[in-house]
Design a protein around this motif. Sequence first.
Motif, PDB file in Angstrom:
ATOM      1  N   PRO A  26      25.214  22.117  -0.323  1.00 27.86           N
ATOM      2  CA  PRO A  26      24.540  23.344  -0.775  1.00 27.86           C
ATOM      3  C   PRO A  26      24.937  23.775  -2.184  1.00 27.86           C
ATOM      4  O   PRO A  26      24.204  24.504  -2.835  1.00 27.86           O
ATOM      5  N   TYR A  44      14.392  18.612  -3.631  1.00 21.43           N
ATOM      6  CA  TYR A  44      15.313  19.737  -3.803  1.00 21.43           C
ATOM      7  C   TYR A  44      15.180  20.332  -5.206  1.00 21.43           C
ATOM      8  O   TYR A  44      15.116  21.556  -5.370  1.00 21.43           O
ATOM      9  N   VAL A  83      18.511  30.636   2.682  1.00 22.03           N
ATOM     10  CA  VAL A  83      18.309  29.645   3.748  1.00 22.03           C
ATOM     11  C   VAL A  83      17.957  28.287   3.151  1.00 22.03           C
ATOM     12  O   VAL A  83      18.512  27.252   3.562  1.00 22.03           O
ATOM     13  N   LEU A  84      17.050  28.254   2.171  1.00 15.46           N
ATOM     14  CA  LEU A  84      16.647  26.982   1.563  1.00 15.46           C
ATOM     15  C   LEU A  84      17.791  26.310   0.808  1.00 15.46           C
ATOM     16  O   LEU A  84      17.920  25.088   0.822  1.00 15.46           O
ATOM     17  N   ILE A  86      21.038  26.645   1.400  1.00 17.60           N
ATOM     18  CA  ILE A  86      22.146  26.261   2.290  1.00 17.60           C
ATOM     19  C   ILE A  86      21.728  25.142   3.259  1.00 17.60           C
ATOM     20  O   ILE A  86      22.573  24.387   3.734  1.00 17.60           O
ATOM     21  N   SER A  87      20.446  24.988   3.507  1.00 18.70           N
ATOM     22  CA  SER A  87      19.982  24.006   4.500  1.00 18.70           C
ATOM     23  C   SER A  87      20.460  22.578   4.268  1.00 18.70           C
ATOM     24  O   SER A  87      20.721  21.864   5.242  1.00 18.70           O
ATOM     25  N   PRO A  88      20.631  22.084   3.019  1.00 21.02           N
ATOM     26  CA  PRO A  88      21.155  20.722   2.872  1.00 21.02           C
ATOM     27  C   PRO A  88      22.555  20.546   3.472  1.00 21.02           C
ATOM     28  O   PRO A  88      22.908  19.447   3.893  1.00 21.02           O
ATOM     29  N   PHE A  90      23.541  21.783   6.311  1.00 17.24           N
ATOM     30  CA  PHE A  90      23.375  21.562   7.744  1.00 17.24           C
ATOM     31  C   PHE A  90      22.713  20.224   8.056  1.00 17.24           C
ATOM     32  O   PHE A  90      22.966  19.638   9.099  1.00 17.24           O
ATOM     33  N   LYS A  91      21.839  19.752   7.179  1.00 23.28           N
ATOM     34  CA  LYS A  91      21.094  18.524   7.442  1.00 23.28           C
ATOM     35  C   LYS A  91      21.581  17.318   6.635  1.00 23.28           C
ATOM     36  O   LYS A  91      21.164  16.200   6.896  1.00 23.28           O
ATOM     37  N   TRP A  95      20.680  13.362   7.217  1.00 21.10           N
ATOM     38  CA  TRP A  95      19.830  12.638   6.264  1.00 21.10           C
ATOM     39  C   TRP A  95      20.500  11.344   5.828  1.00 21.10           C
ATOM     40  O   TRP A  95      19.856  10.317   5.683  1.00 21.10           O
TER      41      TRP A  95
END
Length: 138
Positions: A26, A44, A83-84, A86-88, A90-91, A95
Motif C-alpha cells: 500500500p 494501479y 480503501v483503493l 490499501i487494497s494491494p 490485502f491482495k 496476486w
Amino acid sequence: MTSYKVFEHQKKSLKIVKVGFAWLAPFNPIWPLFRGLWLIFVSYIFVILILAGIDFELYGFDGYIDIKNSNNLQLVFFIIQIVLLISPGFKGNKWTENNLIKKGYVFSYAIKATNIKHAFELISNEETNKENIEKEST
C-alpha cells in the motif's frame, strides 16, 4: 510465526510467498514491479492518476481535504481513496501466488518461520537432510 507458501518449478529455483498482508504494497506504488505484476502496476498507476484528477476537481489547488468543512461527497470519496490505496496490501501476496502459478510454479507446501530468510534456511536444511538420507540409504 508467519506462514509462507513454497512454490516449486521444474527448471527454476523455488519461490516463497508470505501468507497475509503485504506491508510494502500500500505504501509503495512500484511494489508490483518487484513481483513481476506488470498489469497490476499499470492499473494501479492509472487509478492513482484518476484519483489525483478527481482530487484536483474536488479540492482545487489546496490538494487536501478539510474534514471539518467537507461535504458528504468529499468524505465518501476520501474513504474510497483509502480503501483503493490499501487494497494491494490485502491482495498483494495472493496476486503474487497467482502470477507464479501462471509462470508454471506449483504450490508444494506451507512452512512457518519468523521471516523469509528463516523460511529459506528451514527449506535448505530440509533439502540437505533429504540428500543425506538418500546418500545413506544407497
